[in-house]
Scaffold this active site. Structure first.
Site, PDB file in Angstrom:
ATOM      1  N   GLU A 141      26.305  38.068  47.613  1.00 48.71           N
ATOM      2  CA  GLU A 141      26.880  36.900  46.948  1.00 48.71           C
ATOM      3  C   GLU A 141      25.874  35.925  46.346  1.00 48.71           C
ATOM      4  OE1 GLU A 141      29.739  35.257  49.753  1.00 48.71           O
ATOM      5  OE2 GLU A 141      31.198  36.798  49.255  1.00 48.71           O
ATOM      6  N   GLU A 187      35.225  43.010  49.078  1.00 50.61           N
ATOM      7  CA  GLU A 187      35.521  42.050  50.151  1.00 50.61           C
ATOM      8  C   GLU A 187      36.831  41.342  49.849  1.00 50.61           C
ATOM      9  OE1 GLU A 187      32.924  38.905  51.351  1.00 50.61           O
ATOM     10  OE2 GLU A 187      31.172  40.197  51.498  1.00 50.61           O
TER      11      GLU A 187
HETATM   12  C1  BMA Z   1      32.118  36.608  52.358  1.00 53.92           C
HETATM   13  C2  BMA Z   1      31.109  37.310  53.196  1.00 53.92           C
HETATM   14  C3  BMA Z   1      30.671  36.496  54.365  1.00 53.92           C
HETATM   15  C4  BMA Z   1      31.775  35.694  54.954  1.00 53.92           C
HETATM   16  C5  BMA Z   1      33.112  36.140  54.440  1.00 53.92           C
HETATM   17  C6  BMA Z   1      34.244  35.329  54.927  1.00 53.92           C
HETATM   18  O1  BMA Z   1      31.579  35.627  51.607  1.00 53.92           O
HETATM   19  O2  BMA Z   1      30.063  37.759  52.420  1.00 53.92           O
HETATM   20  O3  BMA Z   1      29.615  35.663  53.972  1.00 53.92           O
HETATM   21  O4  BMA Z   1      31.711  35.753  56.314  1.00 53.92           O
HETATM   22  O5  BMA Z   1      33.135  36.087  53.055  1.00 53.92           O
HETATM   23  O6  BMA Z   1      34.144  33.996  54.491  1.00 53.92           O
END
Ligand code: BMA
Length: 831
Positions: free
Chosen positions: A464, A561
């Site tokens: 990120e 994610e």
């Molecule tokens: C993303 C991940 C982590 C974090 C998750 C939940 O940004 O890369 O940094 O724990 O979201 O917020």
């Protein structure tokens, strides 16, 4: 201390790295210095035995100086530990065989983190990077009789703060984590597990210790430090070759001969070579005999994971001087970024052995704050759980650690594809020469250690950080932006990417995640919008919008994610809490929540569809609340994942061809609310059971658009199927369906998502007794001509909180607790 001397001669095999074993005929000696050391704090008020590998926190707990660091508020109570400096000391005596060796190395596989090492009072060197192996040539410093080895470790918090203070020219953000995380500042100034200073799912335990093994290695002539092998496929000649890299430490110049062979593939080649003094890397390539059919490694669900044995033998003057054997798995990997018909942007998907594969899985975080407490069983259980939930991929997230060899060995064996981040997350980083130097060394070492694993399908520079720059997380003034972008490119492109590509040409490299990939590169490595669904991968979180509404999700090329929080079950929380903690509004409940407004968001999201727990008994209300957060999470992640899976074959409004769904996050580091599907301790949350279904190879998915119900058949299989959807409409008051509808048989090609059923909900209900949206729900499955294919799925026609006719089921459950069979003294068997 007890010395474990292992003689590697004709008599034994000596394990020195991962899957490799060495058979050295010139008697290389390895003396383990693991075991019991002495540990003291800076003013000597604490002096205790400490296990190596290990860390200060584990030692203090094992010796009874502190209680369980995970208990209640102990993360804050034990903050003093990492504010102190600590010294590890051991003594050892040398064997006669070792003293006569020409070269003796003192090897540290991992020092956490800022250390000064001395042997018999003489400084050997300093360590600055938890992710590097350090070795020191010590032959001239060793004594007959007792030797004293000491490692002084600086407080990582104070060190990071000093580094920050010394960096006066400009700020390298973030300065500190958000208050809700109760963490420490400036972790980006120290090459250490970034989440160890606190994260939004984890406590702040900035560890210190010798977290990996320590040993002496003694040899004459030379020793093999590292062996790696990477298979490469030549399309033009339809031929495999294996690139073998040897890292050899030689005492003096020597000529030699090297034979590489893979007997099962009738392939062998001999090379004349010479070894230069010191550590040198040499590459050799063995061509695979084309007469042989090479069995390929496939991801879970797509085939087997066969391997071959590669033997490497070194000769000097016709005498065998070393022999080593390792596993070689054959597979190719490509990341395809090319124009997509009907869609602006570029595709983003992986082709393994020429076959496009949809990545199904999750994100991996550190398994424990204290890595010495991660046992092989814990790793095996988590990875097996991933496979049991039909996953084929995990992303090793960049705020944790490069995992231990065993992790990747198990992934190789289970067919889990690994997206491997480099350990940089959610921050900017310094680019002073020392920092860049240590990062380069870290990258070289990790790539050399890991590149033989077929499970790793991609290297990725950071978590990120492109997004942080592009969407200005840190309020960087516009005038200073170019400097930060220059530093970003310098670290991840000019250094990390370059080093990776020098070391490994067998798999793709991505600079960040999320990223627009090739498009980010076009835009100077920091895209205007790295979350653009037309390119690369996307991270997407939304806690406020209704997660049952698929329209809220971006139709991305690849979702690396996404997720929702839930609480672990009471049985997991109970051992680290006391009665006064057991309410949703307690100090404990808010202390364990490290994500701003997290507890509130879970409740609001759950309340959109469920009645919130209202039992009068406070404990019941608490445990019901924990439970409802898990129901909410499971249903949310299901809806989102099914949306991604059904988007694999479509382009809608220029978006789609989704080829990956890795939800955030697989595992937990401690007992706290988080996005995980497996609780600390290994217990599956409801989400993990749901994942087993929503990641099934063949899956029916339902959704509504403009009050019309659609059912898609999704297949990850290679072969085509002919399937029909069978929809059962159930009244909420009965166990038998009110009616059943069948679609016609349709072709579902291998690796596709196809609409197989479409009907307005009103029409469907009109033909089905007295059903209304409020009184009925749907289950559905796919069938071929002989049987059901894939799991049965469900679709609610209203929120359960609005449903009519639901009754208390009065179901009781009991389970048998199986005791192992016990043999009594008399020889009879008791249950
Ligand atoms: C993303 C991940 C982590 C974090 C998750 C939940 O940004 O890369 O940094 O724990 O979201 O917020």
């Amino acid at each position: 201390m007890l010395l474990h001397v292992r003689l590697c001669g004709w008599a034994c095999w000596c394990l020195f790295s991962g899957v490799f074993s060495v058979f050295s005929l010139q008697q290389r000696l390895t003396v383990s210095l693991n075991g019991k050391w002495r540990l003291s704090n800076s003013n000597g008020s604490l002096l205790l035995p400490a296990q190596v590998p290990g860390c200060v926190h584990s030692a203090l707990q094992q010796q009874g100086y502190i209680t369980d660091p995970y208990f209640r508020f102990n993360d804050v109570s034990y903050r003093w530990i990492a504010l102190n400096n600590w010294t590890y000391t051991t003594t050892f005596t040398l064997s006669a065989e070792l003293s006569v060796k020409q070269k003796v190395l003192l090897v540290f596989d991992g020092v956490d983190t800022v250390g000064s090492i001395s042997l018999n009072g003489i400084a050997l060197g300093k360590t600055y990077n938890m992710f590097c192996r350090y070795d020191f040539s010590v032959k001239d410093l060793l004594k007959d009789g007792e030797n004293v080895l000491q490692v002084g470790l600086l407080s990582p918090i104070l060190y990071a703060s000093e580094q920050r203070k010394a960096h006066t020219s400009y700020v390298v953000p973030p300065e500190c984590p958000p208050g809700v995380q109760k963490g420490e500042c400036h972790v980006n100034f120290i090459r250490k597990e970034q989440s160890s200073f606190g994260w939004d799912w984890g406590p702040s335990f900035p560890t210190m210790g010798l977290w990996k093994g320590v040993r002496l290695e003694a040899f004459d002539i030379l020793q093999l430090v590292q062996v790696s092998s990477v298979p490469l496929y030549n399309d033009a000649f339809s031929q495999w070759r294996v690139q073998v890299e040897l890292l050899i430490d030689a005492v003096q110049t020597a000529r030699g001969q090297l034979t590489l062979s893979i007997p099962e593939l009738d392939s062998e080649q001999t090379f004349q070579t010479h070894f230069n003094p010191g550590k040198t890397k040499s590459n050799f390539t063995i061509l695979i005999n084309t007469a042989n059919q090479v069995k390929l490694w496939w991801p879970n669900g797509h085939g087997e994971q066969p391997f071959y044995r590669l033997t490497i033998r070194g000769f000097q003057d016709e005498f065998l001087i070393f022999s080593t054997e390792s596993k070689v798995y054959f597979r190719t990997v490509e990341l395809i970024q090319e124009p997509v018909v009907g869609s602006p942007g570029l595709s983003f998907y992986f082709r393994i052995n020429g076959k496009p594969i949809f990545l199904k899985g999750s994100n991996w975080i550190p398994v424990h704050s204290f890595q010495d407490q991660v046992t092989p069983d814990v790793l095996k259980n988590l990875l097996q759980s991933a496979v049991d939930a039909n996953m084929n991929a995990l992303r090793v997230w960049g705020g944790g650690v490069y995992e231990q060899d065993l992790f990747y060995e198990i992934c190789d064996e289970l067919g889990i594809m690994v997206w491997q981040d480099f350990m940089f997350a959610c921050a900017m980083y310094p680019t002073e020469t020392d920092f860049i130097q240590t990062v380069r060394e870290e990258v070289v070492q990790q790539v050399q250690r890991l590149k033989s694993h077929p499970s790793i399908i991609i290297w990725s520079g950071n978590n990120e950080n492109e997004a942080a720059l592009a969407t200005d997380w840190f309020d960087i003034p516009a005038s200073q932006r170019p400097k930060y972008i220059r530093d970003y490119v310098m670290l991840y492109v000019d250094n990390i990417k370059k080093v990776v590509q020098e070391e490994d040409q067998s798999r793709p490299f991505l600079v960040s995640s999320p990223t627009n990939g090739a498009e980010s590169e076009q835009e100077g490595w920091v895209a205007e919008n790295p979350y653009d669904p037309h390119y690369g991968d996307v991270h997407f979180y939304s806690y406020i919008l209704d997660c049952w509404d698929w329209r809220t999700f971006p139709r991305t090329r690849f979702a690396s994610e996404y997720g929702f929080q839930s609480w672990p079950s009471f049985s997991t929380l109970q051992p680290v809490s006391i009665k006064e903690d057991w309410s949703y509004g307690s100090n404990f409940t808010s202390h364990r929540q490290h994500h701003e407004d997290g507890n509130q968001q879970m409740i609001l999201q759950a309340a959109l569809h469920f009645h919130l727990p209202n039992a009068t008994d406070p404990l019941k209300r608490f445990t019901d609340t924990l439970y409802i957060t898990q129901v909410m999470q499971a249903q949310c992640v299901k809806t989102q994942t099914e949306f991604y899976r059904r988007s694999r074959s479509e382009i809608i409004e220029g978006k789609g061809h989704t080829m990956g769904a890795l939800y955030w996050q697989l595992n937990d580091i401690w007992q706290a609310p988080s996005w995980s599907s497996i609780e600390f301790g290994g217990k599956w949350k409801m989400l993990h059971y749901f994942a087993q279904s929503f990641f099934a190879a063949v899956l029916p998915v339902a959704f509504e658009e403009d009050d019309t119900l659609f059912i898609y058949a999704i297949s990850d299989l290679s072969r085509d199927l002919k399937l029909r959807a069978v929809v059962n409409v159930f009244s909420l008051t009965e166990l038998d369906p009110v009616c059943t509808l069948n679609s016609s048989m349709l072709l579902v090609p291998g690796g596709s998502a196809v609409a197989v059923f479409k009907q307005p909900v009103a029409t469907l209900l009109a033909g089905c007794g007295n059903c209304t949206r409020l009184t009925c729900l749907l289950t559905f499955q796919l069938e071929d001509n002989s049987s059901q294919q894939g799991p049965t799925n469900h679709h609610f026609l209203c929120s359960p909180k609005d449903a009519q006719g639901l009754r208390r089921p009065n179901i009781t459950s009991s389970y048998l607790h199986y005791l192992p069979l016990v043999h009594t003294m008399q020889g009879s068997v008791l249950p």
